[in-house]
Design a protein around this motif. Structure first.
Motif, PDB file in Angstrom:
ATOM      1  N   ALA A   1       0.828  -1.207   0.000  1.00  0.00           N
ATOM      2  CA  ALA A   1       0.000   0.000   0.000  1.00  0.00           C
ATOM      3  C   ALA A   1       0.859   1.251   0.000  1.00  0.00           C
ATOM      4  O   ALA A   1       0.501   2.257  -0.638  1.00  0.00           O
ATOM      5  N   TRP A   2       1.987   1.217   0.702  1.00  0.00           N
ATOM      6  CA  TRP A   2       2.865   2.383   0.723  1.00  0.00           C
ATOM      7  C   TRP A   2       3.482   2.602  -0.656  1.00  0.00           C
ATOM      8  O   TRP A   2       3.602   3.742  -1.123  1.00  0.00           O
ATOM      9  N   SER A   3       3.896   1.500  -1.292  1.00  0.00           N
ATOM     10  CA  SER A   3       4.487   1.608  -2.628  1.00  0.00           C
ATOM     11  C   SER A   3       3.475   2.118  -3.650  1.00  0.00           C
ATOM     12  O   SER A   3       3.791   2.970  -4.482  1.00  0.00           O
ATOM     13  N   ALA A   4       2.248   1.601  -3.585  1.00  0.00           N
ATOM     14  CA  ALA A   4       1.211   2.040  -4.522  1.00  0.00           C
ATOM     15  C   ALA A   4       0.897   3.520  -4.334  1.00  0.00           C
ATOM     16  O   ALA A   4       0.738   4.267  -5.313  1.00  0.00           O
TER      17      ALA A   4
ATOM     18  N   GLY B   1       8.006   4.598  -1.084  1.00  0.00           N
ATOM     19  CA  GLY B   1       7.329   3.584  -0.279  1.00  0.00           C
ATOM     20  C   GLY B   1       8.060   3.212   0.984  1.00  0.00           C
ATOM     21  O   GLY B   1       7.736   2.214   1.626  1.00  0.00           O
ATOM     22  N   ARG B   2       9.055   4.016   1.384  1.00  0.00           N
ATOM     23  CA  ARG B   2       9.822   3.714   2.593  1.00  0.00           C
ATOM     24  C   ARG B   2       9.194   4.311   3.838  1.00  0.00           C
ATOM     25  O   ARG B   2       9.528   3.933   4.952  1.00  0.00           O
ATOM     26  N   ARG B   3       8.295   5.265   3.650  1.00  0.00           N
ATOM     27  CA  ARG B   3       7.647   5.936   4.780  1.00  0.00           C
ATOM     28  C   ARG B   3       6.169   6.107   4.448  1.00  0.00           C
ATOM     29  O   ARG B   3       5.833   6.537   3.341  1.00  0.00           O
ATOM     30  N   PRO B   4       5.280   5.805   5.378  1.00  0.00           N
ATOM     31  CA  PRO B   4       3.850   5.985   5.098  1.00  0.00           C
ATOM     32  C   PRO B   4       3.447   7.451   5.201  1.00  0.00           C
ATOM     33  O   PRO B   4       3.935   8.187   6.064  1.00  0.00           O
ATOM     34  N   ALA B   5       2.574   7.873   4.322  1.00  0.00           N
ATOM     35  CA  ALA B   5       2.044   9.233   4.378  1.00  0.00           C
ATOM     36  C   ALA B   5       1.065   9.344   5.537  1.00  0.00           C
ATOM     37  O   ALA B   5       0.243   8.467   5.754  1.00  0.00           O
ATOM     38  N   LYS B   6       1.161  10.452   6.273  1.00  0.00           N
ATOM     39  CA  LYS B   6       0.189  10.729   7.319  1.00  0.00           C
ATOM     40  C   LYS B   6      -0.964  11.533   6.732  1.00  0.00           C
ATOM     41  O   LYS B   6      -0.880  12.055   5.624  1.00  0.00           O
ATOM     42  N   VAL B   7      -2.034  11.639   7.499  1.00  0.00           N
ATOM     43  CA  VAL B   7      -3.237  12.313   7.012  1.00  0.00           C
ATOM     44  C   VAL B   7      -2.938  13.739   6.595  1.00  0.00           C
ATOM     45  O   VAL B   7      -3.402  14.208   5.547  1.00  0.00           O
ATOM     46  N   ALA B   8      -2.138  14.470   7.394  1.00  0.00           N
ATOM     47  CA  ALA B   8      -1.828  15.865   7.079  1.00  0.00           C
ATOM     48  C   ALA B   8      -1.057  15.970   5.770  1.00  0.00           C
ATOM     49  O   ALA B   8      -1.305  16.872   4.958  1.00  0.00           O
ATOM     50  N   PHE B   9      -0.120  15.043   5.549  1.00  0.00           N
ATOM     51  CA  PHE B   9       0.648  15.027   4.294  1.00  0.00           C
ATOM     52  C   PHE B   9      -0.291  14.795   3.113  1.00  0.00           C
ATOM     53  O   PHE B   9      -0.235  15.503   2.097  1.00  0.00           O
ATOM     54  N   THR B  10      -1.156  13.816   3.250  1.00  0.00           N
ATOM     55  CA  THR B  10      -2.068  13.471   2.165  1.00  0.00           C
ATOM     56  C   THR B  10      -3.004  14.628   1.831  1.00  0.00           C
ATOM     57  O   THR B  10      -3.215  14.953   0.654  1.00  0.00           O
TER      58      THR B  10
ATOM     59  N   LEU C   1      -5.672  10.722  -3.545  1.00  0.00           N
ATOM     60  CA  LEU C   1      -4.711  10.316  -2.518  1.00  0.00           C
ATOM     61  C   LEU C   1      -5.425  10.010  -1.202  1.00  0.00           C
ATOM     62  O   LEU C   1      -5.068   9.057  -0.500  1.00  0.00           O
ATOM     63  N   GLU C   2      -6.434  10.805  -0.885  1.00  0.00           N
ATOM     64  CA  GLU C   2      -7.166  10.605   0.360  1.00  0.00           C
ATOM     65  C   GLU C   2      -7.899   9.268   0.374  1.00  0.00           C
ATOM     66  O   GLU C   2      -8.078   8.654   1.432  1.00  0.00           O
ATOM     67  N   VAL C   3      -8.307   8.790  -0.796  1.00  0.00           N
ATOM     68  CA  VAL C   3      -8.980   7.491  -0.887  1.00  0.00           C
ATOM     69  C   VAL C   3      -8.054   6.364  -0.421  1.00  0.00           C
ATOM     70  O   VAL C   3      -8.512   5.367   0.147  1.00  0.00           O
ATOM     71  N   LEU C   4      -6.753   6.525  -0.640  1.00  0.00           N
ATOM     72  CA  LEU C   4      -5.791   5.485  -0.282  1.00  0.00           C
ATOM     73  C   LEU C   4      -5.348   5.548   1.180  1.00  0.00           C
ATOM     74  O   LEU C   4      -4.655   4.639   1.650  1.00  0.00           O
ATOM     75  N   GLN C   5      -5.735   6.614   1.901  1.00  0.00           N
ATOM     76  CA  GLN C   5      -5.172   6.812   3.235  1.00  0.00           C
ATOM     77  C   GLN C   5      -5.491   5.677   4.197  1.00  0.00           C
ATOM     78  O   GLN C   5      -4.643   5.257   4.987  1.00  0.00           O
ATOM     79  N   ASP C   6      -6.700   5.151   4.152  1.00  0.00           N
ATOM     80  CA  ASP C   6      -7.048   4.053   5.057  1.00  0.00           C
ATOM     81  C   ASP C   6      -6.158   2.832   4.821  1.00  0.00           C
ATOM     82  O   ASP C   6      -5.740   2.154   5.774  1.00  0.00           O
ATOM     83  N   GLU C   7      -5.866   2.541   3.552  1.00  0.00           N
ATOM     84  CA  GLU C   7      -4.998   1.404   3.248  1.00  0.00           C
ATOM     85  C   GLU C   7      -3.575   1.652   3.726  1.00  0.00           C
ATOM     86  O   GLU C   7      -2.905   0.743   4.238  1.00  0.00           O
ATOM     87  N   VAL C   8      -3.109   2.895   3.566  1.00  0.00           N
ATOM     88  CA  VAL C   8      -1.770   3.256   4.045  1.00  0.00           C
ATOM     89  C   VAL C   8      -1.697   3.093   5.559  1.00  0.00           C
ATOM     90  O   VAL C   8      -0.743   2.533   6.093  1.00  0.00           O
TER      91      VAL C   8
END
Length: 290
Positions: free
Chosen positions: A28-31, A67-76, A89-96
């Protein structure tokens, strides 16, 4: 603006060179990173320019893209606005966020996200959905082999993020039976436990939450076999979950999940009622040294 290369310096800024990815990085992070990179290039920005636009460093943007670091909500949220991504991008946040959880737990977390009811028995620790951040970090600090600090941060953030189920709309029917032993095990020290117990009292006030304490066993009861969870999804499917020593098993077989539900009902009838449980927790919180 001319084409921005992905490697090397440019007059407008620079882009970090990709680093080799570890074998255990979540897909998920890579995607997410691939999509972020595509949107950034479409906007004609390099990593430094995107970082400046959203308030993050070049290295942080590069780590997310790789994909080495997960995005946080604020970043997204900031990146979605800056790149005019329309919420993709926000759609993917739950998976991240879900991928920040320990690998063995992710399948159950996905099922949990669709629960309409969730019942849990826990004999030794405060259930994860009810833990304070201090308590969570104390639990992970005791892990062996010792966890890297960024892994602790990710696991902690993911566990706290799961707690949205407590106040989700429509409300999820939640029940917890916690052995008194879990309330007296001083995880993190006396002050951490005092705040944890007060947090339990606050959560217990929610209309959709039933919190009961199991007193010390006078005879054998089914909870002595260990912790478990029973939940039902919106599709009327019942699942169980059993975990011990970093190994988690999703119980999907109808008969086995039903048996766990029967056992939970028995434990619930043997525990103190909600009012008695609240009074006991209040007393224990008062006895905990500050």
């Amino acid at each position: 603006m001319g084409t921005v290369r992905d490697v090397g310096d440019t007059r407008a800024g620079r882009t970090a060179k990709p680093k080799e990815e570890g074998p255990d990085l979540p897909g998920a992070w890579s995607a997410y990173g691939v999509l972020l990179r595509h949107l950034r290039k479409r906007a004609g920005l390099n990593q430094q320019q995107l970082g400046e636009a959203i308030g993050y460093s070049l290295e942080q943007v590069a780590s997310v893209e790789q994909g080495r670091r997960p995005a946080k909500v604020a970043f997204t949220s900031a990146a979605d606005r800056a790149l005019e991504a329309g919420g993709v991008l926000e759609v993917l946040q739950d998976e991240v966020d879900r991928a920040k959880l320990p690998r063995f737990f992710r399948n159950f977390a996905l099922i949990e996200a669709g629960a309409v009811s969730r019942f849990e028995y826990e004999p030794l620790l405060i259930p994860g959905l009810l833990q304070t951040e201090e308590y969570v970090r104390a639990v992970y600090a005791g892990h062996r082999p010792k966890l890297e600090s960024d892994v602790v941060d990710n696991h902690t953030e993911a566990r706290l993020n799961r707690q949205k189920i407590l106040t989700r709309a429509p409300a999820v029917d939640l029940s917890f039976v916690i052995a008194e032993t879990a309330l007296t095990n001083s995880v993190g020290g006396a002050e951490v436990m005092r705040r944890q117990l007060h947090h339990l009292l606050a959560v217990g006030e929610l209309e959709n939450v039933q919190l009961q304490v199991m007193p010390p066993a006078r005879d054998f009861h089914l909870g002595l076999n260990g912790s478990f969870v029973v939940l039902e999804t919106g599709e009327n499917q019942r699942f169980g979950y059993v975990e011990s020593q970093g190994v988690g098993v999703v119980v999907a077989q109808v008969g086995a999940a039903s048996h766990l539900g029967l056992r939970y009902g028995m434990l619930r009838s043997q525990a103190l009622n909600t009012e008695q449980s609240a009074r006991l927790i209040e007393r224990l919180a008062g006895e905990t040294a500050t």
